[in-house]
Every structure is written in C-alpha cells, then in structure tokens.
Design an enzyme around this catalytic site. Structure first.
Site, PDB file in Angstrom:
ATOM      1  CG  LEU A 891     -38.495   2.725   3.138  1.00 13.68           C
ATOM      2  CD1 LEU A 891     -38.617   1.356   3.745  1.00 13.68           C
ATOM      3  CD2 LEU A 891     -39.862   3.297   2.863  1.00 13.68           C
ATOM      4  CD  GLN A 894     -34.889  -0.272   6.836  1.00 17.03           C
ATOM      5  OE1 GLN A 894     -36.024  -0.526   6.476  1.00 17.03           O
ATOM      6  NE2 GLN A 894     -34.582  -0.037   8.087  1.00 17.03           N
ATOM      7  CB  CYS A 895     -35.843  -0.106  -0.466  1.00 17.57           C
ATOM      8  SG  CYS A 895     -37.227  -0.191   0.611  1.00 17.57           S
ATOM      9  CB  THR A 896     -30.578  -1.399  -2.256  1.00 16.57           C
ATOM     10  OG1 THR A 896     -31.444  -2.508  -2.190  1.00 16.57           O
ATOM     11  CG2 THR A 896     -29.364  -1.590  -1.432  1.00 16.57           C
TER      12      THR A 896
END
Lengths: 1027, 150
Positions: A891, A894-896
């Site tokens: 996660l 994915q969320c940078t």
C-alpha cells in the site's frame, strides 16, 4: 431418525461470523505495526456447541481474536478458543494469487502432526485449527477474506453405520446420569472450553465425561465408550469437527469403528433430545505416518467440489460503518503512518499536540499552515493584520475571490477547516510591533498591548513560525522565543532566493549558587541549557539595518516581489525543518548539520539554515552560532529584557539605536544578501498568458503546479485526471476542499482556479491515461483507443505538457506524443524524500534531402531540428519497458508515500523551469545547463534535470542526452509510431516487452546478463582463493 | 428493571449493580423464548484488570431471523444482536446500548436495524428521529454503538 442402512458420512459445515471489530483491529495492526510484513499471524477463533434449537452456532472471530495467543486469556463456555492462522496479503493480486489448495494442505499437515505427536490429547481444540486468508484494503476500508477449516481426507469413504438422537439411543437412567456429568463438565472453567472429550458409561448406567488423554484407560474395560465433541449444528448431521476427530481416533487409537456423541445445548443446558449418537467405520489411511507426508485436505467455506479455487468468491466486509466519526481523520493521517512502513515512524501524537503559532497569514502563512496540517499538526494559531486583496489570490494559496476585503485571519480559518475538520485554528488579528517604527503618545498604549499579547501567545505555543514579510517585525518574536526557549522557524524570501532557518535555543544559566531569579537575568551562559553552543537567530549573522527598511527600500522590496514558486519551495523546507526538529531527541537543542555529512537520524540531516536560489539552482546549508552582538538573542539583550520587560521593548521599538549601544555594534554590515539579480527582469507576460498548458494529473503536484503557473501569468490551462476527490486528498492536494468530495478532480479543480484568477481559461477533462502493462480486454479496446487519440489531439493542441501523474507507466504515452510533436514536456516525479523535475528534449529532426512525406518517417535524424544533440526524456535511462508498477506492490508504494512539502518544492521548481524555458530564445531546443556554470539566459540557469533530496539537502542539476534505446523517445520507437500509429500504441499497452525488442534493450540485457554471470563466477573463485 | 423504586426515576450505581445481578438470577428461572441466551454480568476492565464494581449487563448473540422465522435459515439470512445495559453517570439511569451484525460479521446500519424493529417502534422512530435511537460511543469500548435514548 433411524438410520436405515450404512451410508457415507455427511457432516455439516461450520458457519463463520468474522466480526467487523476483528477486521478493524486487523486494519489498525496492519497500519501501525505490521507494515509491509505479510507473514502468517497466529489468531484465535471461538467455537461453541449449538445453543439454540433452530440455529446452528457460528464460529466467532472477534476483536479478541487478533491478540497474540500467549497474551489472550479470553474464553468461556460459549467461546472455546481454537488456534488459527491469518494470512493477510499486501494487495488484491496477492490475495487472488494465493494457492488456496496448497496452504490448506499445509495447515492440514499441522493437524496431522498434532495428532501423531500427541499434542491433540493435551489440547484437543487443535483438531479444529482454522485458516483465514484476507486482503485488508486499508485505503478503501474494505476487507476481502475466506475462511477454511482444514479437514483431512481419507483414502476411502467413512461409513456411517447408525445415527440416533441421544435420548432414544440411551436409557432413561443413562440420560439422567449423562446430563449431570455434562453440567459438571460445563461448569468448570477449565473443562468447559475443551470441545473434545470421552464419555464413559458403566454397566449400571453411570456416565462420566473424561479428558481425551484418558482414552487408553477407557479402552477395553468393558464399559461403553463414546467419543464426544461439541457439535455446532442443528440438523440431523454431525458437525464438521467429527471428520478430524475420526482421523485422530484412527491414527492414535488404531481402531476402525467408533461410537461418537454430538453434544448440543439448549439455553445453557445439555440437550440430549437433540444431541446425536452415531457409529462410523473407516479404513486406516495409508502413509499418514510418513514424516514428510502432506495430506489431502478440504475445508474452504463455501467450497464446491470440482470448482477451481480461483473461482471462489471472497467474502467482503465494509469497515466504514464501524466508526464514521474518526474515519476522515484516520484517512488523512494514513500517509503519515505509511511513512513508518519503510522509512520513518512518524510521532503522530507529538505532531498533533504541538501548538504552532504562525506569524503572518500571507503567501508563506497559507502554504505553511496547509503543509503543517499535512504533517498531522492539529493546533494552529495564526496572527496577521492584513486583509485579503484581489492581487493576493494567485499567490496566497488558501484564499478565494469571496474573501477579498476580509481580514486574512478570519478568512483562513474556514479554508483550513474545510481541508481538515479535526484541525483547531484560531485567527488573531493584531499588528506585530515593528522595530524602528516611531511610537506616538496616542498609540503607545495599543503597541504595549500588542507586545503583551504577543508574549502571551509565544508562551502558550510550542513552535513559532516567523513568516511576516519584514525583518523588523521578526525582532520581537525572536527575542520572545529566545527568552522562553521556544522553537522558532523563520522563512525569508527575496526575489528568487530564500533563507529558511531555525533559531537556536535560549541561553542556559551558569552554575554557582545564585538565586534562580537573579541568575536568569545576571548570569546567562553563552551555552544553552544542555551546555551546547547556541545556534544563531535570523539577526545574528547580519547585525544590519535596524533602520526602518520600509521607508528606505524600493517599491520592489516593499511589496516583496518574489518569483512564483519560491514560496512553495521555501514553505516546503520550513515545514520539513519543523518536522525534523520535533522528531530529534534534543529538539531545540539539536546541533546544526551541514549537507554532505552523515547522520544517524532516520529523518535525515537537521541543518540550521538553508539558503537557496531558484535562478541559480543551488541549495546550501549554513551553520552559524549565536552572536554576542545579536540585537535579538544575545545575552545582553535578553538580560536587559528580563530586567526591564516591556519598557525595554518599547524603548527599542521607538529608538533602535538603543540596541546598538547595548550590543556594542560599531559598524553596520550588509543585510541578507542573496539577491544580486535586479528585480526588474523582463518577464514576457504575453508569452506566458498565451501559452497553452496541458497538465496530466490533478493530484498533489497538479494542484500546486496549476496554481503556481497562474501566479507566473499562465492563463490557458487544460487539466486531465480520471480520479475523484477523496477525504485523504484534502490536506495534500492544495486546491480541493471538503465540498468537493466525490466529485471528479478534473471538474472540481476548475472552480478553484477561477476563484483565484477569474481571467484564467481552464478546461478539465476526465480521462484515464492509457498505460503500458495494463492489458486491455477486447470490449474495453475501443474506449482505450479513443483515449489514446484524445490524448494525441490534446498534446497537439497545447504548447507545453506537464507530466504530473504518479506512476511511471502513465508517463510513457505522453512522453512519446510530446517527442513526436516536438512539444515542451516537463516531468515532476516524487519519491519518498527526493524529487525529480526535468524537461524532455526536443523531438528528432528529419534528415535532409528526403522531402517526400512517407519516406521522411524512416529518416529521423539523430539530432533535433536545430541540429543539436537531443536531450533525454524521463525514460532515457531505463533498461526495461514501463510495466504495471502498482498491482504487485504494498500500500505505501501504491500511494507513493512522500514527505509532506516535497510536492510543493517540486511544483515550484517545475513551474519555474517552465517559465525559464519559455523565455529562452531557443525554447525547447535550449541546451541543458549545469549549476555553477555561468548562464546567459535572462531568468538564470536553465538546467535539463533537477534532482533534490530532502533528507540529504542535495540539489543536483543533471544533463542527459536522448538514448537510442529509449522506450519512449528514441527514433526506433518514434518511427514505429509514425508508421503504425495507434495500433502500435495499443500493442505496447498490452505487451510492453515489445518495446524492449524494438529498442534493442532485449539484446542489451542478454549481453549484460551474460557478462554478469561471468563476473559472479570470478567473484566466487576469488573467495575460494582467499579461503 | 430490578426492584428498587426511586421517586425521580434515577438509580444509584449500587442499586444498578444489585438489580442487574438479581435480574440475571431471575432470568435463569423463567422459561423464555428459546432463541434468547442468558444475561451476563461483565466487569469493566481497566488496564486489563477487571473492576470489582463497575461493569455492565450483557445479552449477547441474540439471533433475529428478520421477518418470518424459517427453520432452515441459510447462514446469511439472520442478524445477531448484542445488547448491553450500562449505567450512565450523567443521567443516573441504566442505558441500553446495542449493535447488530449480519451472520457473516458485517455490522448493521440503522436502516437494516429498522427492518428488524416491531412496527410500533418503527412508528416512534419516524416521529422523533434523534430522540429514540441514536449512535454514541460505548463507554467501555471506543466504538460507537446504537443507544435507546434514556
């Protein structure tokens, strides 16, 4: 229910109730503790015999289940603890790809091992071992899961010989005696949680319930022996638990026929009417004794024979209903928690309780306040005396056209609240007393009031941000902070340079038996309370002009003309400095670091001062100690202040020369001298206002870049984004407010741009950017093709394209299109604590002498249209084609996750790079420059790439030329695109490796892999030699 | 509830605890609907140590086949309710907290709970939306539960 004949044994599956509370606990555990770790977690489930006549009991997985088994004492008669395993994956793909059959067999193997090792006799609930697989989608507050009760599969079927209700299978005396025995068993807190047991009935109808481990003693004594267990079911079948029970009996007791008892309850009493007694026979299974034997197993809930496991539908739990009130806040803080997964555990408690005082609610004040909220700061006090004016709107990021004429401190409060409802903001309208402003008799009282008020404010806050525009107004707060030993962070801007610094700690007192009060005045140490040399304040290095600068300065200095983007850069740095200081064990006393040195601290270096210039692309860290002649923080000034209080302050304000005498300043030095470039640079506003800019992405970068571009003078903006505004965006993405929730970003952003600059012509397009590595199904193909074409038209109809999306692969198609159309492309990309801002090179020119149309496509020149070597693009250094970089990641990837403030800095640089490029006579063909070299450009240095790191305080300007193997801008790719058009694009989207073949990367990799193998062999040889 | 009668309708904590324990005993004696479990006394744990005095009355795992009572209920068609009677120091009365979840574990929303309510309660809920059932933080867990407004 008389069994007519022998038949295969059928059992009733166990229903599971996995409570929302359990998943919520898992969500917290994952976010706060586990991070990226996805190894199996031991959990506890709760089993119970049937309790109600009409309903089968459910197997409970409740909030207590997540506790480590060693620390979990929960359990009672209706909650028999059963060990289980939880496998929580990091992403949906991982969940879908789990080999369900394999992990089920691995669990079954554990059961088999527990049976043969004798563990089951000690802890019979091991027979009910269960397995949960899940994916906790922390971002969307959903959980997908499946539960299994692994059950060993016998080679041959188990035969049910008879099955009767207990009351009809037993005599009346036996029933009475057995009921009594059960009540005893269920009464004791030790035995009631044991779901497997033995029932012994003697000749004279006396029944006893005994522990499973006594099976040897009970066998063959001529008495009736029943293998009893808690049965969850309510129907005419025994429960699921019987299967593994029979496996136990077969393996341990070595018998091939068993009498079993399915124990059921009614209102907490044994229900012998509904309990079952049966007899089953089975053949001893083969090979189960072998140590490495992995048994066949079944047991997924809802499993149907013959169906693939992959088709098994996951169950879904929505967590958003559990605590709607705190959810928004948790969503906003999630990115900070995610920082802890890989980088640095953010102390959220400390941040949320830190009280921050912001002096100034202008350009810097707005940006700093917003970024502080992004860092999780929740207590803000803002002091300002001005009102919002129309010309401020494009610069001061929070205000909109409705605020014109309203005091800033009034206007700012709702704007902060609508981004984060949990923040507590207080706006205080007051003038900060300014050094050197003559106090007349009439206003003396009010100035004194302001001084006192400011003192109270400094006292009651933990951190003070000096964001007021003039240095004279920083004097009193600096003095007050040094006096009270409060953290003070100052940001000073001048045309295109900035200085961000933290003030040093206040002085300690020298030891030596003096009265505390007197020592505070008379005996100030040159060191701070920890005995370290004090760091300086913003007055220490230039003892400068105490003279009122507002009257002597030119108009430019007066209205603080600064380059657009500079504020974003400086506020990003100021807030970063704050966060780092708060996490430093010594806080205000932390010594100043210099860039380039090593630090053990996880957050990186903690410098004292940072100076930077946009036009020169430099950043330097400076360390300077407190000066004994400082007019604000020196011991002379402080002891005078402590002695005479506000009389001294008033005197100093009225007549700054008093300070000079006090601190023995003899000569005046030059003030903070960053800006050598004159403020009257020819900015071609017409060029800027007519430039059509296309922004791909309207997230954190998109918002900031759009805003700063408007400040630069850009008036034609098109924004492309496919997402919608969600609550976690609000703090980071500067333009959106809570009113925009769920609306598409591409349309929400337009209103916010207009309310800051009515003359802007903005268009929003809700569209997904087609990406390589995200294969397209045949029925989506038409719409993706449409999007490719649309993007192509958009690129063709704009002058500059900003690539502000957050995945690598989404930049590929725009990069290709820009190179093909020879359009300015500017990329801004963020890492966790570093950023890259670059301009892509011009597209290739065509070789001379081939004027006819089609042939030209194959004759792309290695140089650009001006015959210069082409600069590289974002993909030029890559050795693999862009692929799906999201689905397989955790996660936080994915969320940078990035440090708050980083986006502001990168956006400021991107917009600045654009304006410079636009003013360069060669435009897109301009050569890349490296910092430190002399520049001819009117706006300073025009680099090709800028890379900055927050933790190391580097700022590098790089120059790279276009690679002939580039997957986006090389001639091989471009001519293929020109030849095949969108067919080629669609092929790449479905199979990115095609790019590698096309550009020769595949061959390159093969030779590289070959040489690498050789190299490893050599290394091995070396090692052996050394041994 | 319980036996103690007080003029203004309030109850002391001691009275509450006593009558709660009396109810538990009485409940065991009477023959109620099969689908109702027994009331239990649960101690309020402070730092993992159960409190001697403070606690609440709990009736957990009450099954509700919404609508018709089917014997053959598939696992997702019924709702499970937990009821807690907690002493409220501000109102000085016992307050009923409750939450329901589907058999699979998903919490019920107020709309789903409505479907389980008898018709006269539903009518009352329609008349005074915020004074009958509201959502408040359970004093012993940090999660909101539904409460019957005292």
């Amino acid at each position: 229910m008389e069994a007519a004949a022998a038949r295969p044994l059928q059992v009733a599956a166990i229903g599971v109730c996995a409570e929302t509370g359990f998943w919520d606990s898992l969500r917290r555990l994952k976010l706060d503790v586990l991070g990226t770790d996805d190894s199996p977690i031991p959990i506890t489930g709760y089993y119970t015999p049937r309790q109600y006549e009409k309903i089968a009991s459910l197997f409970r997985i409740c909030p207590e289940s997540i506790l480590p088994p060693s620390a979990n004492s929960f359990g009672d008669r209706n909650n028999c603890p059963v060990p289980g395993t939880l496998l929580n994956t990091n992403n949906m793909r991982g969940f879908q790809n789990l080999d369900r059959a394999l992990i089920l067999r691995a669990e079954a193997k554990k059961i088999l091992h527990d049976i043969s090792s004798g563990n089951v006799e000690e802890n019979p609930s091991l027979l009910l071992r269960f397995l949960v697989i899940s994916f906790a989608d922390l971002k969307n507050w959903k959980v997908y899961y499946n539960v299994a009760f692994p059950s060993l599969v016998f080679d041959s079927k188990i035969t049910l010989l008879s099955l009767k209700f207990a009351s009809s299978a037993l005599s009346q005396e036996e029933v009475t005696s057995l009921s009594k025995a059960f009540i005893e068993w269920r009464k004791s807190s030790e035995t009631t949680v044991v779901p497997f047991f033995l029932i012994n009935i003697t000749q004279d109808s006396t029944a006893t319930v005994r522990h499973l481990k006594d099976w040897k003693a009970c066998q063959g004594n001529g008495q009736k022996l029943l293998f009893g267990f808690y049965d969850h079911g309510n129907r005419g079948f025994p429960g699921w638990a019987l299967r593994n029970y029979i496996a136990f009996v077969s393996l341990r007791c070595k018998i091939e026929k068993v009498q079993f008892f399915c124990y059921r309850e009614k209102r907490g009493h044994p229900d012998l009417q509904q309990s079952l007694i049966g007899e089953a026979s089975f053949l001893a299974p083969h090979g189960w004794d072998a140590p490495d034997y992995v048994p066949e197993a079944i047991g997924w809930e809802g499993e149907t024979i013959g169906k693939e496991y992959k088709e098994m539908k996951p169950k879904e739990i929505d967590l958003s209903s559990i605590n709607p009130a705190s959810q928004d806040e948790e969503k906003q803080l999630m990115h900070l928690k995610l920082m802890g997964w890989r980088h640095f555990a953010v102390n959220l408690d400390k941040l949320s309780s830190a009280r921050c005082l912001l002096l100034g609610a202008g350009t810097l004040g707005c940006e700093v306040a917003r970024l502080l909220m992004t860092w999780g700061v929740r207590k803000l006090t803002v002091v300002d005396n001005g009102c919002v004016s129309m010309s401020d709107l494009v610069k001061q990021s929070l205000y909109t056209d409705k605020d014109c004429g309203v005091p800033r401190v009034t206007a700012i409060v709702p704007h902060l609240k609508e981004r984060c409802s949990a923040v507590e903001v207080e706006g205080i309208q007051m003038e900060i007393p300014i050094l050197g402003h003559n106090i007349s008799a009439s206003n003396a009282a009010s100035v004194l009031d302001d001084c006192k008020r400011l003192q109270t404010l400094v006292d009651s806050n933990d951190v003070v941000f000096l964001l007021n525009e003039t240095r004279e107004s920083m004097w009193l707060p600096t003095l007050l902070c040094a006096d009270k030993n409060k953290i003070a962070i100052a940001a000073l801007l001048k045309y295109d340079s900035y200085l961000v610094m933290r003030h040093g700690a206040g002085p300690g007192i020298k030891g030596g038996g003096m009265d505390e009060v007197i020592a505070q005045i008379e005996n100030l140490s040159t060191e701070d309370a920890l005995g370290r040399q004090r760091l300086g304040c913003c007055f220490c290095s230039d003892i400068a002009s105490l003279v009122n600068s507002e009257y002597t300065g030119t108009l430019d200095q007066h209205s603080t003309v600064i380059s657009p983007g500079l504020t974003s850069v400086a506020s990003g740095k100021a807030v970063e400095l704050f966060a780092r200081m708060l996490h430093h064990p010594d806080e205000i006393h932390a010594p100043g670091d210099i860039a380039g040195t090593d630090t053990e601290h996880q957050l990186g270096l903690l410098p004292h001062q940072m100076q930077g210039s946009l036009s020169k692309c430099v950043l330097s860290t400076v360390l300077c100690n407190s000066s004994s002649n400082c007019i604000a923080c020196s011991n002379a000034v402080l002891s005078e202040y402590r002695r005479r209080g506000f009389y001294f302050v008033m005197q100093a304000i009225n007549c700054p020369t008093h300070l000079k005498e006090l601190t023995n300043i003899s000569d005046l030095k030059k003030p903070f001298a960053c800006s050598k470039i004159s403020a009257s640079i020819p900015v071609n506003l017409e060029k800027l206002s007519s430039a059509r800019c296309l922004l791909l992405g309207a997230g954190t970068l998109g918002c900031d870049v759009a805003r700063i571009l408007m400040d630069c003078g850009v008036r034609k903006i098109t924004i492309v984004d496919s997402g919608r505004v969600v609550v976690s965006n609000l703090a980071r993405q500067s333009l959106y407010t809570s009113d925009d929730r769920d609306s598409p970003k591409a349309s929400a952003i337009l209103g916010h741009l207009k309310e800051r600059c009515p003359s802007v012509i903005a268009e929003g397009i809700k569209m997904e950017i087609p990406m390589p590595g995200h294969p397209v199904s045949p029925n989506e193909a038409a719409s993706v093709l449409e999007e490719c074409k649309r993007l192509q038209e958009l690129v063709a109809s704009h002058d500059a394209i900003f690539l502000l999306t957050d995945t690598r692969e989404s930049r590929w198609l725009p990069t290709l299109l820009c190179a093909n159309e020879n359009k300015i492309a500017i990329t801004a990309a963020l890492g966790y604590d570093s950023y890259l801002v670059m301009r892509h090179g011009a597209g290739p020119g065509t070789s001379r002498g081939n004027p006819d149309g089609d042939a030209a496509a194959d004759k792309l020149s290695a140089e650009d249209a001006l015959g210069r070597q082409r600069l590289g693009c974002y993909f030029c250094n890559d050795v693999v084609a862009p692929v799906d970089s999201v689905s397989n990641r955790t996660l936080d990837q994915q969320c940078t996750v990035t440090r708050p403030g980083l986006a502001s800095i990168a956006s400021g640089r991107a917009a600045d790079l654009f304006t410079r490029l636009l003013h360069h006579p060669d435009g897109i063909h301009a050569q890349g420059e490296i910092a430190g070299t002399n520049s001819e450009g009117p706006l300073g240095l025009l680099p090709h790439q800028i890379r900055g790191s927050l933790s190391q305080y580097n700022l590098l300007t790089l120059l790279g030329y276009s690679s002939s193997n580039c997957t986006a801008c090389s001639n091989a790719v471009l001519s293929e695109y020109q030849r095949r058009g969108m067919d080629f694009v669609m092929q790449v989207i479905n199979e990115p490796t095609y790019l590698e073949d096309l550009t020769g990367i595949t061959d390159l990799m093969k030779s590289a892999a070959y040489s690498q193998v050789e190299w490893i062999d050599e290394a091995d040889d070396d090692e052996i030699d050394m041994l | 509830m319980g036996g103690s009668s007080v003029r203004d309708g309030t109850l002391s904590l001691g009275d509450f605890v006593a009558s709660a324990k009396a109810l538990i005993e009485k409940w065991k004696g009477i023959d109620v609907d099969d689908s109702l479990p027994d009331w239990q006394w649960k101690s309020f744990c402070k730092m993992g140590v159960p409190s001697e005095e403070e606690g609440y009355l709990a009736l957990e795992g009450v099954y509700n086949n919404h609508g018709e009572r089917q014997v053959q209920s598939s696992s997702d068609s019924f709702h499970v309710y937990d009821y807690h009677v907690v002493y409220s120091f501000s109102y000085k009365v016992p307050v009923l907290y409750f939450q329901g979840h589907q058999a699979g574990g998903q919490l019920l929303t107020i709309d789903e709970i409505k479907e389980d309510l008898p018709s006269h309660s539903l009518k009352l809920l329609g008349e005074s939306k915020w004074t009958f059932i509201t959502r408040e933080e359970h004093p012993h867990f940090s999660r909101p539960w539904f409460i019957l407004h005292p």
